[in-house]
Write a protein that holds these residues in place. Sequence first.
Motif, PDB file in Angstrom:
ATOM      1  N   MET A 185      59.366  22.852  49.094  1.00  0.00           N
ATOM      2  CA  MET A 185      58.729  23.593  50.165  1.00  0.00           C
ATOM      3  C   MET A 185      58.070  24.823  49.582  1.00  0.00           C
ATOM      4  O   MET A 185      58.573  25.421  48.634  1.00  0.00           O
ATOM      5  CB  MET A 185      59.751  23.993  51.234  1.00  0.00           C
ATOM      6  CG  MET A 185      60.431  22.822  51.945  1.00  0.00           C
ATOM      7  SD  MET A 185      61.615  23.397  53.180  1.00  0.00           S
ATOM      8  CE  MET A 185      60.523  24.267  54.293  1.00  0.00           C
ATOM      9  N   GLY A 186      56.929  25.182  50.136  1.00  0.00           N
ATOM     10  CA  GLY A 186      56.242  26.355  49.626  1.00  0.00           C
ATOM     11  C   GLY A 186      55.172  26.840  50.579  1.00  0.00           C
ATOM     12  O   GLY A 186      54.821  26.168  51.556  1.00  0.00           O
ATOM     13  N   ALA A 187      54.652  28.010  50.289  1.00  0.00           N
ATOM     14  CA  ALA A 187      53.565  28.578  51.082  1.00  0.00           C
ATOM     15  C   ALA A 187      52.717  29.444  50.167  1.00  0.00           C
ATOM     16  O   ALA A 187      53.224  30.026  49.201  1.00  0.00           O
ATOM     17  CB  ALA A 187      54.112  29.418  52.231  1.00  0.00           C
ATOM     18  N   PHE A 188      51.410  29.498  50.451  1.00  0.00           N
ATOM     19  CA  PHE A 188      50.533  30.316  49.624  1.00  0.00           C
ATOM     20  C   PHE A 188      49.401  30.880  50.466  1.00  0.00           C
ATOM     21  O   PHE A 188      49.079  30.368  51.538  1.00  0.00           O
ATOM     22  CB  PHE A 188      49.973  29.503  48.444  1.00  0.00           C
ATOM     23  CG  PHE A 188      48.995  28.431  48.855  1.00  0.00           C
ATOM     24  CD1 PHE A 188      47.632  28.696  48.910  1.00  0.00           C
ATOM     25  CD2 PHE A 188      49.448  27.163  49.179  1.00  0.00           C
ATOM     26  CE1 PHE A 188      46.728  27.711  49.279  1.00  0.00           C
ATOM     27  CE2 PHE A 188      48.552  26.166  49.558  1.00  0.00           C
ATOM     28  CZ  PHE A 188      47.197  26.434  49.602  1.00  0.00           C
ATOM     29  N   ALA A 189      48.800  31.935  49.938  1.00  0.00           N
ATOM     30  CA  ALA A 189      47.646  32.556  50.589  1.00  0.00           C
ATOM     31  C   ALA A 189      46.669  32.986  49.512  1.00  0.00           C
ATOM     32  O   ALA A 189      47.079  33.407  48.418  1.00  0.00           O
ATOM     33  CB  ALA A 189      48.081  33.766  51.420  1.00  0.00           C
ATOM     34  N   THR A 190      45.369  32.874  49.792  1.00  0.00           N
ATOM     35  CA  THR A 190      44.331  33.275  48.848  1.00  0.00           C
ATOM     36  C   THR A 190      43.310  34.164  49.550  1.00  0.00           C
ATOM     37  O   THR A 190      43.143  34.098  50.770  1.00  0.00           O
ATOM     38  CB  THR A 190      43.612  32.062  48.247  1.00  0.00           C
ATOM     39  OG1 THR A 190      42.983  31.316  49.303  1.00  0.00           O
ATOM     40  CG2 THR A 190      44.589  31.161  47.494  1.00  0.00           C
ATOM     41  N   VAL A 191      42.623  34.979  48.755  1.00  0.00           N
ATOM     42  CA  VAL A 191      41.600  35.863  49.302  1.00  0.00           C
ATOM     43  C   VAL A 191      40.484  35.993  48.267  1.00  0.00           C
ATOM     44  O   VAL A 191      40.739  35.940  47.059  1.00  0.00           O
ATOM     45  CB  VAL A 191      42.189  37.253  49.645  1.00  0.00           C
ATOM     46  CG1 VAL A 191      42.724  37.947  48.397  1.00  0.00           C
ATOM     47  CG2 VAL A 191      41.171  38.122  50.343  1.00  0.00           C
ATOM     48  N   GLY A 192      39.249  36.104  48.730  1.00  0.00           N
ATOM     49  CA  GLY A 192      38.095  36.260  47.846  1.00  0.00           C
ATOM     50  C   GLY A 192      37.228  37.417  48.293  1.00  0.00           C
ATOM     51  O   GLY A 192      37.140  37.734  49.491  1.00  0.00           O
ATOM     52  N   LEU A 193      36.574  38.067  47.324  1.00  0.00           N
ATOM     53  CA  LEU A 193      35.766  39.243  47.618  1.00  0.00           C
ATOM     54  C   LEU A 193      34.616  39.312  46.612  1.00  0.00           C
ATOM     55  O   LEU A 193      34.797  39.023  45.425  1.00  0.00           O
ATOM     56  CB  LEU A 193      36.625  40.513  47.517  1.00  0.00           C
ATOM     57  CG  LEU A 193      35.950  41.853  47.810  1.00  0.00           C
ATOM     58  CD1 LEU A 193      35.517  41.921  49.272  1.00  0.00           C
ATOM     59  CD2 LEU A 193      36.897  43.007  47.496  1.00  0.00           C
ATOM     60  N   LYS A 194      33.444  39.722  47.063  1.00  0.00           N
ATOM     61  CA  LYS A 194      32.286  39.881  46.182  1.00  0.00           C
ATOM     62  C   LYS A 194      31.853  41.346  46.174  1.00  0.00           C
ATOM     63  O   LYS A 194      31.611  41.941  47.222  1.00  0.00           O
ATOM     64  CB  LYS A 194      31.122  38.995  46.649  1.00  0.00           C
ATOM     65  CG  LYS A 194      29.891  39.065  45.746  1.00  0.00           C
ATOM     66  CD  LYS A 194      28.831  38.084  46.188  1.00  0.00           C
ATOM     67  CE  LYS A 194      27.568  38.194  45.337  1.00  0.00           C
ATOM     68  NZ  LYS A 194      27.844  37.945  43.907  1.00  0.00           N
ATOM     69  N   ILE A 195      31.800  41.923  44.966  1.00  0.00           N
ATOM     70  CA  ILE A 195      31.363  43.313  44.791  1.00  0.00           C
ATOM     71  C   ILE A 195      30.263  43.328  43.740  1.00  0.00           C
ATOM     72  O   ILE A 195      30.521  43.041  42.564  1.00  0.00           O
ATOM     73  CB  ILE A 195      32.524  44.221  44.366  1.00  0.00           C
ATOM     74  CG1 ILE A 195      33.655  44.181  45.402  1.00  0.00           C
ATOM     75  CG2 ILE A 195      32.045  45.653  44.157  1.00  0.00           C
ATOM     76  CD1 ILE A 195      34.871  44.997  45.012  1.00  0.00           C
ATOM     77  N   ASP A 196      29.034  43.629  44.164  1.00  0.00           N
ATOM     78  CA  ASP A 196      27.874  43.629  43.266  1.00  0.00           C
ATOM     79  C   ASP A 196      27.794  42.274  42.545  1.00  0.00           C
ATOM     80  O   ASP A 196      27.671  41.247  43.193  1.00  0.00           O
ATOM     81  CB  ASP A 196      27.961  44.792  42.275  1.00  0.00           C
ATOM     82  CG  ASP A 196      27.865  46.135  42.975  1.00  0.00           C
ATOM     83  OD1 ASP A 196      27.203  46.203  44.037  1.00  0.00           O
ATOM     84  OD2 ASP A 196      28.462  47.114  42.485  1.00  0.00           O
ATOM     85  N   ASN A 197      27.892  42.271  41.194  1.00  0.00           N
ATOM     86  CA  ASN A 197      27.786  41.035  40.422  1.00  0.00           C
ATOM     87  C   ASN A 197      29.144  40.415  40.103  1.00  0.00           C
ATOM     88  O   ASN A 197      29.238  39.524  39.256  1.00  0.00           O
ATOM     89  CB  ASN A 197      27.038  41.297  39.102  1.00  0.00           C
ATOM     90  CG  ASN A 197      25.578  41.613  39.344  1.00  0.00           C
ATOM     91  OD1 ASN A 197      24.967  41.151  40.316  1.00  0.00           O
ATOM     92  ND2 ASN A 197      25.008  42.434  38.467  1.00  0.00           N
ATOM     93  N   TRP A 198      30.178  40.879  40.787  1.00  0.00           N
ATOM     94  CA  TRP A 198      31.523  40.387  40.499  1.00  0.00           C
ATOM     95  C   TRP A 198      32.079  39.608  41.686  1.00  0.00           C
ATOM     96  O   TRP A 198      31.971  40.043  42.836  1.00  0.00           O
ATOM     97  CB  TRP A 198      32.466  41.545  40.185  1.00  0.00           C
ATOM     98  CG  TRP A 198      32.191  42.189  38.866  1.00  0.00           C
ATOM     99  CD1 TRP A 198      31.340  43.217  38.610  1.00  0.00           C
ATOM    100  CD2 TRP A 198      32.770  41.826  37.611  1.00  0.00           C
ATOM    101  NE1 TRP A 198      31.342  43.530  37.289  1.00  0.00           N
ATOM    102  CE2 TRP A 198      32.212  42.697  36.637  1.00  0.00           C
ATOM    103  CE3 TRP A 198      33.698  40.867  37.221  1.00  0.00           C
ATOM    104  CZ2 TRP A 198      32.571  42.626  35.290  1.00  0.00           C
ATOM    105  CZ3 TRP A 198      34.057  40.791  35.885  1.00  0.00           C
ATOM    106  CH2 TRP A 198      33.487  41.655  34.932  1.00  0.00           C
TER     107      TRP A 198
END
Length: 248
Positions: A1-14
Amino acid sequence: MGAFATVGLKIDNWNISAGLRYDNRNLHSFKLGDVFEKISRNFSGLTGSVGATSVGDVAIKLNLARGFRTPTVGELASNGVHEGTIQYVIGNKELDPEYSWQIDLGLDYTSKLLSTQLSLFANFIDSFIFNHKLNGVKTEGYDTYQYTQGNARLLGGEFSIDFHPVRKLHFENTFSYVNAVQAHQPKDSKYLPYTPAPRWTYELNYTFINDGKVWDNTYAAVSMECNLRQNHFMRQMRQRRQHLRILY
């Protein structure tokens, strides 16, 4: 059993991404005569990563990750001859899960004439699980191996370069290297077993047809693989009292 979360972000060229994960694993094996013992273990771990990738002529990749791996049934309960290696393998039901920190750095550059990639990593693993030979011990006439663990450090990387003066002609070279050692061990036993030797691969290829039809991607190639001498190997593993207790 497991759980996960992800997040993404764009800053200028990154482009930045991160994730967090929790796992729980319950393992129960039944006794099978004198071959396998009954085992009940519960493992849980919290892992995560954060990384960034730049966009441009030179792409940069950075990543920091926390890893987690539980021992397998074979590593915990093996007790017999492995038919593929002809080794008598003994498990260790007291194994702990592995935890690691890994840092990755990647550089990519592409132009009309040249494509290059450099990937470097450093991996620090607590309770790294590996299989080693019990010196001077034979079981049923076979060399005897047992799973054990220790704190490990793996450093390495890969460099590749593809030179293509014309679109159909490619000179491709790749070199890879890994240095894997166990912490707080003397020279004869500090290098981890089964570490690949430094390797260089080369290929010269020319594409005759690339028109998207029947004979698309028709090419001729000459390739070479060179595996260098591996001087970093485990010469001797110090016998530990618990190994002999589990064996006998």
